[in-house]
Design a protein around this motif. Structure first.
Motif: not given
Length: 227
Positions: A169-185
């Motif tokens: 669960h933690l790994l999924i949340q970490l990767i999802a957070t990274a995806a949201f942070a990089l979606i505009t960059v």
């Protein structure tokens, strides 16, 4: 907004009522109930076949005296599979990420196998504490080591299930957070991360099923030593 990655494992309450009990009870309504009809539908047939195959596989190493545990093992495995897999859905809570619940399942069942062994085969059960052919000087040390190994079994069961689900669960949340942070960059990098997240989610579904099976399988092996 989630303030910490570990907030998803916090026990939530609603009007003072722990929602953990609701999370444990609701998934069962998704299972089809047996009917009085002569011919079952495809879903019930598939469910019955799956339960029979899993139960047969679990009880292969167990002596006939332990086959009376078949219903308990099948129900426990369905219970764990349901909680593990439904916990991967958005806005849900996974009760099996709580060590208290897993120990609450592991300790009584492990203790039941030990009590059965002490009641029916006390010599055989106590014989596991001392391997055959042990030198005399090592007998006290090995008895202590084997006793600790026996007592730590339920803790190992609970920690294994908790750690595997929590890490996923933690790994999924970490990767999802990274995806949201990089979606505009970096949109291209985000697509690669989303593909990785999809594969990781499939892996977590497999882990949820395997960990439920391993939990019950180890209990069946503990039962085999005492029947």
């Amino acid at each position: 907004m989630i303030l910490s990655f570990f907030d998803q494992f916090t026990l939530t309450t609603y009007f003072g009522i722990p929602l953990m009990f609701l999370a444990m009870a609701l998934p069962w309504i998704f299972y089809p109930a047996p009917t009085a009809r002569w011919v079952n539908n495809r879903l019930i047939t598939l469910q019955s076949w799956s339960i029979n195959r899993f139960t047969h596989q679990l009880l292969l190493p167990v002596n006939p005296g332990g086959h009376k545990w078949a219903i308990l093992f099948a129900a426990l495995m369905l219970f764990l599979i349901t909680l593990n897999t439904f916990g991967l859905a958005p806005y849900t809570f996974t009760p099996t990420t709580q060590l208290s619940l897993n120990l609450g399942l592991a300790v009584p069942l492990w203790l039941a196998t030990v009590i059965i062994g002490m009641r029916d085969k006390p010599t055989h059960a106590l014989g596991h504490l001392l391997p055959e052919g042990t030198p005399t000087l090592l007998i006290p040390v090995l008895i202590v080591i084997e006793t600790i190994s026996l007592l730590i079994r339920p803790l190992a069961l609970g920690v294994r299930l908790t750690a595997n689900l929590t890490a996923g669960h933690l790994l999924i949340q970490l990767i999802a957070t990274a995806a949201f942070a990089l979606i505009t960059v970096h949109p291209t990098v985000t697509l690669l991360i989303l593909a990785l997240l999809y594969l990781l989610t499939l892996l977590e579904v497999a882990v949820a099923l395997i960990q439920a099976y391993v939990f019950v399988l180890l209990l069946s092996l503990y039962l085999q030593e005492n029947v």
